[in-house]
Design a protein around this motif. Structure first.
Motif, PDB file in Angstrom:
ATOM      1  N   ILE A  99       0.870  -1.180   0.000  1.00 48.00           N
ATOM      2  CA  ILE A  99       0.000   0.000   0.000  1.00 48.00           C
ATOM      3  C   ILE A  99       0.905   1.228   0.000  1.00 48.00           C
ATOM      4  O   ILE A  99       1.878   1.301   0.757  1.00 48.00           O
ATOM      5  CB  ILE A  99      -0.912   0.026   1.242  1.00 48.00           C
ATOM      6  CG1 ILE A  99      -1.936  -1.101   1.170  1.00 48.00           C
ATOM      7  CG2 ILE A  99      -1.628   1.361   1.360  1.00 48.00           C
ATOM      8  CD1 ILE A  99      -2.833  -1.189   2.378  1.00 48.00           C
ATOM      9  N   PHE A 100       0.603   2.185  -0.870  1.00 51.88           N
ATOM     10  CA  PHE A 100       1.385   3.425  -0.941  1.00 51.88           C
ATOM     11  C   PHE A 100       0.456   4.619  -0.782  1.00 51.88           C
ATOM     12  O   PHE A 100      -0.645   4.629  -1.313  1.00 51.88           O
ATOM     13  CB  PHE A 100       2.105   3.523  -2.294  1.00 51.88           C
ATOM     14  CG  PHE A 100       2.733   4.872  -2.551  1.00 51.88           C
ATOM     15  CD1 PHE A 100       3.974   5.178  -2.022  1.00 51.88           C
ATOM     16  CD2 PHE A 100       2.070   5.843  -3.288  1.00 51.88           C
ATOM     17  CE1 PHE A 100       4.548   6.426  -2.233  1.00 51.88           C
ATOM     18  CE2 PHE A 100       2.628   7.088  -3.501  1.00 51.88           C
ATOM     19  CZ  PHE A 100       3.877   7.376  -2.970  1.00 51.88           C
ATOM     20  N   GLY A 101       0.940   5.636  -0.075  1.00 48.76           N
ATOM     21  CA  GLY A 101       0.213   6.895  -0.035  1.00 48.76           C
ATOM     22  C   GLY A 101       0.315   7.603   1.300  1.00 48.76           C
ATOM     23  O   GLY A 101       0.553   6.990   2.341  1.00 48.76           O
ATOM     24  N   LYS A 102       0.147   8.921   1.251  1.00 48.09           N
ATOM     25  CA  LYS A 102       0.161   9.732   2.457  1.00 48.09           C
ATOM     26  C   LYS A 102      -0.900   9.225   3.434  1.00 48.09           C
ATOM     27  O   LYS A 102      -2.041   9.022   3.054  1.00 48.09           O
ATOM     28  CB  LYS A 102      -0.130  11.193   2.120  1.00 48.09           C
ATOM     29  CG  LYS A 102       0.997  11.935   1.450  1.00 48.09           C
ATOM     30  CD  LYS A 102       0.547  13.298   0.948  1.00 48.09           C
ATOM     31  CE  LYS A 102      -0.073  14.146   2.046  1.00 48.09           C
ATOM     32  NZ  LYS A 102       0.887  14.478   3.122  1.00 48.09           N
ATOM     33  N   GLY A 103      -0.489   9.001   4.667  1.00 46.38           N
ATOM     34  CA  GLY A 103      -1.433   8.595   5.697  1.00 46.38           C
ATOM     35  C   GLY A 103      -1.795   7.123   5.686  1.00 46.38           C
ATOM     36  O   GLY A 103      -2.635   6.690   6.477  1.00 46.38           O
ATOM     37  N   SER A 104      -1.164   6.328   4.807  1.00 45.18           N
ATOM     38  CA  SER A 104      -1.538   4.913   4.706  1.00 45.18           C
ATOM     39  C   SER A 104      -1.157   4.107   5.946  1.00 45.18           C
ATOM     40  O   SER A 104      -1.684   3.012   6.168  1.00 45.18           O
ATOM     41  CB  SER A 104      -0.920   4.276   3.456  1.00 45.18           C
ATOM     42  OG  SER A 104       0.484   4.423   3.430  1.00 45.18           O
ATOM     43  N   VAL A 123       3.825  -4.672   2.737  1.00 44.78           N
ATOM     44  CA  VAL A 123       4.605  -3.450   2.947  1.00 44.78           C
ATOM     45  C   VAL A 123       3.665  -2.259   2.900  1.00 44.78           C
ATOM     46  O   VAL A 123       2.734  -2.210   2.085  1.00 44.78           O
ATOM     47  CB  VAL A 123       5.711  -3.304   1.871  1.00 44.78           C
ATOM     48  CG1 VAL A 123       6.325  -1.911   1.899  1.00 44.78           C
ATOM     49  CG2 VAL A 123       6.798  -4.352   2.081  1.00 44.78           C
ATOM     50  N   ILE A 124       3.890  -1.307   3.801  1.00 46.09           N
ATOM     51  CA  ILE A 124       3.156  -0.039   3.800  1.00 46.09           C
ATOM     52  C   ILE A 124       4.157   1.075   3.508  1.00 46.09           C
ATOM     53  O   ILE A 124       5.132   1.256   4.247  1.00 46.09           O
ATOM     54  CB  ILE A 124       2.455   0.206   5.140  1.00 46.09           C
ATOM     55  CG1 ILE A 124       1.394  -0.872   5.392  1.00 46.09           C
ATOM     56  CG2 ILE A 124       1.816   1.591   5.176  1.00 46.09           C
ATOM     57  CD1 ILE A 124       0.723  -0.776   6.757  1.00 46.09           C
ATOM     58  N   LEU A 125       3.932   1.797   2.413  1.00 52.50           N
ATOM     59  CA  LEU A 125       4.807   2.890   2.010  1.00 52.50           C
ATOM     60  C   LEU A 125       4.070   4.205   2.234  1.00 52.50           C
ATOM     61  O   LEU A 125       3.230   4.617   1.421  1.00 52.50           O
ATOM     62  CB  LEU A 125       5.197   2.745   0.527  1.00 52.50           C
ATOM     63  CG  LEU A 125       5.937   1.469   0.126  1.00 52.50           C
ATOM     64  CD1 LEU A 125       6.151   1.431  -1.387  1.00 52.50           C
ATOM     65  CD2 LEU A 125       7.264   1.369   0.852  1.00 52.50           C
ATOM     66  N   ASP A 126       4.365   4.846   3.348  1.00 55.31           N
ATOM     67  CA  ASP A 126       3.728   6.117   3.703  1.00 55.31           C
ATOM     68  C   ASP A 126       4.803   7.204   3.717  1.00 55.31           C
ATOM     69  O   ASP A 126       5.602   7.276   4.657  1.00 55.31           O
ATOM     70  CB  ASP A 126       3.070   5.994   5.073  1.00 55.31           C
ATOM     71  CG  ASP A 126       2.277   7.242   5.462  1.00 55.31           C
ATOM     72  OD1 ASP A 126       2.493   8.303   4.835  1.00 55.31           O
ATOM     73  OD2 ASP A 126       1.448   7.160   6.383  1.00 55.31           O
ATOM     74  N   PRO A 127       4.847   8.055   2.687  1.00 58.02           N
ATOM     75  CA  PRO A 127       5.905   9.079   2.624  1.00 58.02           C
ATOM     76  C   PRO A 127       5.913  10.025   3.822  1.00 58.02           C
ATOM     77  O   PRO A 127       6.959  10.595   4.144  1.00 58.02           O
ATOM     78  CB  PRO A 127       5.582   9.843   1.326  1.00 58.02           C
ATOM     79  CG  PRO A 127       4.754   8.899   0.518  1.00 58.02           C
ATOM     80  CD  PRO A 127       3.965   8.099   1.518  1.00 58.02           C
ATOM     81  N   ASP A 128       4.772  10.177   4.490  1.00 59.31           N
ATOM     82  CA  ASP A 128       4.722  11.067   5.657  1.00 59.31           C
ATOM     83  C   ASP A 128       5.655  10.588   6.770  1.00 59.31           C
ATOM     84  O   ASP A 128       6.120  11.394   7.587  1.00 59.31           O
ATOM     85  CB  ASP A 128       3.295  11.153   6.200  1.00 59.31           C
ATOM     86  CG  ASP A 128       2.412  12.088   5.388  1.00 59.31           C
ATOM     87  OD1 ASP A 128       2.944  12.772   4.492  1.00 59.31           O
ATOM     88  OD2 ASP A 128       1.191  12.119   5.638  1.00 59.31           O
ATOM     89  N   LEU A 129       5.935   9.290   6.826  1.00 61.45           N
ATOM     90  CA  LEU A 129       6.772   8.750   7.898  1.00 61.45           C
ATOM     91  C   LEU A 129       8.235   9.154   7.754  1.00 61.45           C
ATOM     92  O   LEU A 129       9.013   8.983   8.685  1.00 61.45           O
ATOM     93  CB  LEU A 129       6.673   7.221   7.939  1.00 61.45           C
ATOM     94  CG  LEU A 129       5.280   6.631   8.165  1.00 61.45           C
ATOM     95  CD1 LEU A 129       5.356   5.113   8.269  1.00 61.45           C
ATOM     96  CD2 LEU A 129       4.631   7.214   9.428  1.00 61.45           C
ATOM     97  N   SER A 141       9.304  15.299  -3.239  1.00 62.39           N
ATOM     98  CA  SER A 141      10.593  14.602  -3.133  1.00 62.39           C
ATOM     99  C   SER A 141      10.478  13.365  -2.256  1.00 62.39           C
ATOM    100  O   SER A 141      11.093  12.326  -2.551  1.00 62.39           O
ATOM    101  CB  SER A 141      11.654  15.547  -2.566  1.00 62.39           C
ATOM    102  OG  SER A 141      11.967  16.568  -3.489  1.00 62.39           O
ATOM    103  N   ARG A 142       9.701  13.450  -1.178  1.00 58.57           N
ATOM    104  CA  ARG A 142       9.508  12.279  -0.317  1.00 58.57           C
ATOM    105  C   ARG A 142       8.838  11.151  -1.089  1.00 58.57           C
ATOM    106  O   ARG A 142       9.234   9.984  -0.984  1.00 58.57           O
ATOM    107  CB  ARG A 142       8.675  12.641   0.917  1.00 58.57           C
ATOM    108  CG  ARG A 142       9.398  13.484   1.948  1.00 58.57           C
ATOM    109  CD  ARG A 142       8.679  13.434   3.289  1.00 58.57           C
ATOM    110  NE  ARG A 142       7.346  13.985   3.230  1.00 58.57           N
ATOM    111  CZ  ARG A 142       7.036  15.258   3.441  1.00 58.57           C
ATOM    112  NH1 ARG A 142       8.006  16.117   3.727  1.00 58.57           N
ATOM    113  NH2 ARG A 142       5.799  15.681   3.389  1.00 58.57           N
ATOM    114  N   ASP A 143       7.803  11.504  -1.859  1.00 59.68           N
ATOM    115  CA  ASP A 143       7.109  10.498  -2.670  1.00 59.68           C
ATOM    116  C   ASP A 143       8.073   9.854  -3.664  1.00 59.68           C
ATOM    117  O   ASP A 143       8.115   8.625  -3.809  1.00 59.68           O
ATOM    118  CB  ASP A 143       5.956  11.147  -3.442  1.00 59.68           C
ATOM    119  CG  ASP A 143       4.772  11.507  -2.566  1.00 59.68           C
ATOM    120  OD1 ASP A 143       4.880  11.374  -1.331  1.00 59.68           O
ATOM    121  OD2 ASP A 143       3.738  11.926  -3.111  1.00 59.68           O
ATOM    122  N   MET A 144       8.838  10.681  -4.371  1.00 62.35           N
ATOM    123  CA  MET A 144       9.719  10.171  -5.419  1.00 62.35           C
ATOM    124  C   MET A 144      10.826   9.285  -4.854  1.00 62.35           C
ATOM    125  O   MET A 144      11.154   8.239  -5.431  1.00 62.35           O
ATOM    126  CB  MET A 144      10.325  11.326  -6.219  1.00 62.35           C
ATOM    127  CG  MET A 144       9.341  12.000  -7.149  1.00 62.35           C
ATOM    128  SD  MET A 144      10.126  13.186  -8.278  1.00 62.35           S
ATOM    129  CE  MET A 144      10.544  14.498  -7.132  1.00 62.35           C
TER     130      MET A 144
END
Length: 351
Positions: free
Chosen positions: A6-11, A166-172, A229-232
């Protein structure tokens, strides 16, 4: 490959929902291995603890060790009558590698050092989830967990190592210090250079490696909003890890293993310390690396190997040359005649 992501802000907020169907019963806990940076921070309060779940904070100041894995496994086995429902690793490469290794050893007899190598794991790991809080290592996607053992630094390379979720949360990744962000991001960049210029290159690894390299160039050479940049960089880490899953890394990583084993230097900065001196092997990559250093005003440590004894050099050389697949990928099947112990020591002496 990782079957679910799962990818995304707040995931990260979906973690409880993801784990609930995996709980066998109220006596089979989830064990959360978390970077101690987050102790007494908001992230720790957001972890969905239920029943007798255990939260273990672990320092990421040092590379993960086989003895550390064995101690965690013994602690879990002593504290709980039932096998855990799963292991969740939250942090950088160190925590993710520990989570993968612990999940394997909970369902396989013996010590962690017994499984350092390729395809030695006999039984599947218990369910395990990876949640990176820094981007670059590719540990969230790889089939290896790299551990410092009593005799070598080597991964547990196995199809059973890979995370189930896997959880990909760029906010972390917002709290990562600048230098750590750079060095870990360079781990991904160097992954790409070594994979794309290696003799093991194939269409699968090339497609992911090229995308990861393009993303690294955008993050470290162009100007973008911090959120973008965090996302990329999180996607660059994922793609870089996918690239080396079907190929291999090269000289910088092989030499970094020696630095880590002898001096305890962390993987990301170790790669950078080595890569700056590899222009004869990766000329375009080193040129880009120097541009990235300059743009972000990163000052590399100097004189790391200036006071080492011959015995120290011999140890580093032996550990590094033991990474045969990495050297073959970089230099071909005749690599032993190209990278002699004397030549490798001379490279180390520049650092």
């Amino acid at each position: 490959m990782v079957p679910r992501v799962i990818f995304g802000k707040g995931s990260f907020s979906q973690l409880g929902e993801i784990l609930l169907p995996q709980r066998r019963n109220s006596e089979a806990p989830f064990i959360f291995l978390v970077d101690d940076f987050f102790e007494n921070r908001s992230l720790a309060n957001e972890i969905p603890l239920l029943f007798n779940d255990e939260l273990i904070f672990i320092s990421a100041d040092e590379e993960p060790k086989t003895a550390q894995v064995d101690a965690l496994v013994a602690r879990i086995q002593q504290n709980f009558d039932e096998l855990p429902s799963g292991i969740v690793g939250i942090g950088g490469g160190t925590l993710l590698d520990l989570a993968k290794a612990v999940s394997i050893l909970l369902n396989n007899d013996g010590l962690a050092q017994d499984y350092q190598g390729w395809d030695l794991v006999q039984r599947p790991a218990i369910y395990h989830v990876g949640i990176p809080t820094i981007s670059g290592t590719g540990a969230e996607v790889s089939r290896t967990t790299v551990l410092l053992g009593p005799e070598k630094k080597l991964g547990i390379n196995s199809d059973h190592t890979t995370f189930d979720q896997v959880i990909l949360d760029p906010d972390l990744t917002q709290t990562v210090p600048t230098e750590q962000w750079f060095y870990t991001g360079m781990d991904c960049f160097i992954h790409c250079i070594e994979s794309l210029e290696g003799t093991y290159l194939n269409a699968f690894s090339q497609s992911y490696g090229e995308k990861a390299l393009d993303l690294c160039k955008e993050v470290f050479l162009e100007d973008h909003p911090e959120e973008a940049s965090r996302d990329m960089l999180m996607m660059a880490s994922w793609h870089g890890g996918m690239s080396i899953a079907y190929s291999q890394v090269g000289i910088a990583h092989a030499m970094s293993y020696g630095l880590s084993y002898l001096l305890g230097i962390k993987h990301g900065i170790g790669n950078c310390l080595v890569f700056q001196h590899l222009e004869e092997f990766y000329p375009e990559g080193v040129k880009l690396f120097n541009q990235m250093l300059s743009k972000h005003n990163i000052q590399m440590p100097k004189g790391i190997c200036s006071n080492l004894s011959q015995s120290d050099f011999d140890t580093m050389v032996e550990v590094s040359l033991g990474m045969c697949a990495l050297w073959e990928n970089a230099l071909g099947k005749d690599w032993k005649s190209i990278m002699t112990p004397q030549r490798l020591q001379e490279l180390y002496s520049r650092i």
